[in-house]
Design a protein around this motif. Sequence first.
Motif, PDB file in Angstrom:
ATOM      1  N   GLY A   1     -45.543  24.648   0.234  1.00  0.00           N
ATOM      2  CA  GLY A   1     -45.447  25.999  -0.314  1.00  0.00           C
ATOM      3  C   GLY A   1     -45.711  27.046   0.752  1.00  0.00           C
ATOM      4  O   GLY A   1     -46.528  26.837   1.658  1.00  0.00           O
TER       5      GLY A   1
ATOM      6  N   PRO B   1     -48.071  33.834   0.377  1.00  0.00           N
ATOM      7  CA  PRO B   1     -48.846  34.508   1.421  1.00  0.00           C
ATOM      8  C   PRO B   1     -49.949  33.626   2.012  1.00  0.00           C
ATOM      9  O   PRO B   1     -50.228  33.712   3.208  1.00  0.00           O
TER      10      PRO B   1
ATOM     11  N   LEU C   1     -43.343  23.914   4.258  1.00  0.00           N
ATOM     12  CA  LEU C   1     -42.129  23.735   3.454  1.00  0.00           C
ATOM     13  C   LEU C   1     -42.177  24.611   2.205  1.00  0.00           C
ATOM     14  O   LEU C   1     -43.169  24.595   1.467  1.00  0.00           O
ATOM     15  N   GLU C   2     -41.100  25.343   1.965  1.00  0.00           N
ATOM     16  CA  GLU C   2     -41.043  26.246   0.808  1.00  0.00           C
ATOM     17  C   GLU C   2     -39.739  26.009   0.058  1.00  0.00           C
ATOM     18  O   GLU C   2     -38.676  25.915   0.668  1.00  0.00           O
ATOM     19  N   LYS C   3     -39.836  25.968  -1.278  1.00  0.00           N
ATOM     20  CA  LYS C   3     -38.616  25.686  -2.054  1.00  0.00           C
ATOM     21  C   LYS C   3     -37.669  26.884  -2.123  1.00  0.00           C
ATOM     22  O   LYS C   3     -36.452  26.719  -2.178  1.00  0.00           O
TER      23      LYS C   3
ATOM     24  N   LEU D   1     -41.931  40.375 -10.767  1.00  0.00           N
ATOM     25  CA  LEU D   1     -42.848  41.470 -11.118  1.00  0.00           C
ATOM     26  C   LEU D   1     -42.831  42.584 -10.076  1.00  0.00           C
ATOM     27  O   LEU D   1     -43.760  43.379  -9.995  1.00  0.00           O
TER      28      LEU D   1
ATOM     29  N   ARG E   1     -46.190  46.539  -3.154  1.00  0.00           N
ATOM     30  CA  ARG E   1     -45.971  45.087  -3.104  1.00  0.00           C
ATOM     31  C   ARG E   1     -44.648  44.784  -2.399  1.00  0.00           C
ATOM     32  O   ARG E   1     -44.506  43.782  -1.722  1.00  0.00           O
TER      33      ARG E   1
ATOM     34  N   SER F   1     -36.630  24.190   0.875  1.00  0.00           N
ATOM     35  CA  SER F   1     -37.069  22.796   1.037  1.00  0.00           C
ATOM     36  C   SER F   1     -38.168  22.469   0.037  1.00  0.00           C
ATOM     37  O   SER F   1     -39.356  22.539   0.358  1.00  0.00           O
TER      38      SER F   1
ATOM     39  N   VAL G   1     -40.706  20.357  -1.931  1.00  0.00           N
ATOM     40  CA  VAL G   1     -41.386  19.072  -1.731  1.00  0.00           C
ATOM     41  C   VAL G   1     -41.281  18.291  -3.031  1.00  0.00           C
ATOM     42  O   VAL G   1     -41.672  18.772  -4.094  1.00  0.00           O
TER      43      VAL G   1
ATOM     44  N   THR H   1     -49.340  25.776  -3.106  1.00  0.00           N
ATOM     45  CA  THR H   1     -48.239  25.931  -4.066  1.00  0.00           C
ATOM     46  C   THR H   1     -48.519  26.979  -5.145  1.00  0.00           C
ATOM     47  O   THR H   1     -47.707  27.156  -6.054  1.00  0.00           O
ATOM     48  N   GLY H   2     -49.648  27.664  -5.040  1.00  0.00           N
ATOM     49  CA  GLY H   2     -49.908  28.796  -5.939  1.00  0.00           C
ATOM     50  C   GLY H   2     -50.292  28.387  -7.350  1.00  0.00           C
ATOM     51  O   GLY H   2     -50.505  27.210  -7.648  1.00  0.00           O
TER      52      GLY H   2
ATOM     53  N   PHE I   1     -52.297  33.522 -15.057  1.00  0.00           N
ATOM     54  CA  PHE I   1     -51.888  32.299 -14.360  1.00  0.00           C
ATOM     55  C   PHE I   1     -53.033  31.299 -14.391  1.00  0.00           C
ATOM     56  O   PHE I   1     -54.175  31.672 -14.654  1.00  0.00           O
TER      57      PHE I   1
ATOM     58  N   CYS J   1     -45.472  17.165  -7.379  1.00  0.00           N
ATOM     59  CA  CYS J   1     -45.155  16.317  -6.222  1.00  0.00           C
ATOM     60  C   CYS J   1     -46.388  15.578  -5.694  1.00  0.00           C
ATOM     61  O   CYS J   1     -46.274  14.644  -4.916  1.00  0.00           O
TER      62      CYS J   1
ATOM     63  N   GLN K   1     -57.535  35.813  -4.185  1.00  0.00           N
ATOM     64  CA  GLN K   1     -57.180  37.155  -3.697  1.00  0.00           C
ATOM     65  C   GLN K   1     -56.767  37.119  -2.229  1.00  0.00           C
ATOM     66  O   GLN K   1     -57.127  36.210  -1.488  1.00  0.00           O
ATOM     67  N   ILE K   2     -56.087  38.182  -1.822  1.00  0.00           N
ATOM     68  CA  ILE K   2     -55.600  38.277  -0.446  1.00  0.00           C
ATOM     69  C   ILE K   2     -56.728  38.600   0.543  1.00  0.00           C
ATOM     70  O   ILE K   2     -56.654  38.253   1.726  1.00  0.00           O
ATOM     71  N   SER K   3     -57.781  39.224   0.042  1.00  0.00           N
ATOM     72  CA  SER K   3     -58.844  39.740   0.917  1.00  0.00           C
ATOM     73  C   SER K   3     -59.291  38.776   2.012  1.00  0.00           C
ATOM     74  O   SER K   3     -59.444  39.163   3.158  1.00  0.00           O
TER      75      SER K   3
END
Length: 421
Positions: free
Chosen positions: A11, A14, A34-36, A46, A96, A117, A119, A148-149, A331, A338, A388-390
């Motif tokens: 994944g 960020p 690897l990212e789909k 969003l 964003r 790609s 996985v 993978t979030g 979420f 996988c 979080q991104i922090s």
Amino acid sequence: MSQVFDLVGLGLGPFNLSVAALATGLRSLSTLFLEKNPRFQWHEELMFPEADMQTTYLKDLVTPVDPTNPHSFLNYLVAHGRFYSFLNTNRQVITRREFQHYCRWVSEQLHNAVFGSEVRDVAFHRGLFQIRYGNDRVASARSLCIGTGHVPYIPPGAKDALGPDCFHAKSPELRRLDLRDKRVVVIGGGQTGAEIFKHAIDSYWGPCRSLTLVSRRMTLEALDDSAFVNDYFTPSYTRNFFGLDPTVKSSVIERQKLAGDGITSAYLQQLYKALYLRTIEGNPMKAELLCGRELTHLQRLGSEFRIDLGNKLRSTAEEIRADVVILATGFRSMLPRCLGALESSMQLDDGQRIQISENYRVAWSHDPAARIYAVNFGRHSHGIAEPQISLMAWRSARILNDLLEEEHFRGVRAEPAFIHH
Ligand SMILES: Cc1cc2nc3c(=O)[nH]c(=O)nc-3n(C[C@H](O)[C@H](O)[C@H](O)COP(=O)(O)OP(=O)(O)OC[C@H]3O[C@@H](n4cnc5c(N)ncnc54)[C@H](O)[C@@H]3O)c2cc1C
């Protein structure tokens, strides 16, 4: 034998992009991410044109631990000839859309980032991970980094009603909506619910007949980003939190909810103003906020939906009807399919969540030399900054230092925090 990578990332949101960006400067490490998706995307569904981030642009992919790194947001501005004009906008946060554009720019420069790609599965054989991805390609790795979030959360009472007119906010349906003359109900009073409600009031998807927002909370609540609350989003607070007894962590997290899960004050102000302005000359579209209500059941009845709510203050049952229902219900953390073959080797805590060490290593029962790192899976262990991104750059540096077994990124050394538990 084909190349064996030191680290393969699953994944490229960020969080793993930050690991990938910092890793490119490390000659001694071979990495592959690897990212789909065919290119970098950040919650595209969003991506409202004006939506702002909740985090300052200085907490970018690399700057907090490696400010001279070429993948910084400031370098992105210079490379795009927008440095001075950006400063003239006088902002702490960016949209964003701009953050996605910045991340995409970084991803396009990374030799270790591969898009398109997916996985498909991961096996562990003779001390190596075998990662099958894309059209039957295989990569071997000594270590993994799961990035993978989170996946959309659908409340149990709503599952049977899902379809083209009842969907989670992070769905392609949101981009092709036509709400003209519809009775619309938004479930969820966080930032996403508020943004959808505001856009519907502004007739972004055409003028609806009526609009209702349902929230468990007693009102639309503001994100608390005051100074001492922001101390929770520091490396030293995170270290301090990690050392707490697991039994008290969940109650601390619950009490800190509005530090990471509220609506920005600026957005609340805009929304309130929009509601107020409608009252001056009247507006045929009915708009209301039903707060302190819990969704108990959601059912399709012919061409409409019946929504059952529990009124928490009056202890009564209520029922509303809608033509379109949008679930802004957040979420949840879930290991990707996988990893099915490895899941049973991972150690779980009492809450059935994977156990993650201070350096973001998943505890698993196989060869400890083969490491599995996980980003965005440890809110229960590392605290509210985890999703979080922090602290993403700081976490990435800790992971890479752990893998290198040396303190390559010295920026991980914790600055003093003021809050101690
Ligand atoms: C609308 C929105 C706005 C947000 N704004 C902020 C903010 O302003 N500040 C903040 O701190 N936090 C914010 N967050 C929270 C958090 O920062 C984001 O959710 C962030 O995207 C998490 O990053 P991630 O890399 O863990 O996951 P994701 O961004 O979800 O990325 C995971 C990636 O993994 C890929 N993937 C999944 N499975 C596979 C597979 N099998 N093979 C290959 N690839 C796979 C996915 O396609 C995806 O690209 C926001 C969240 C949302 C939903």
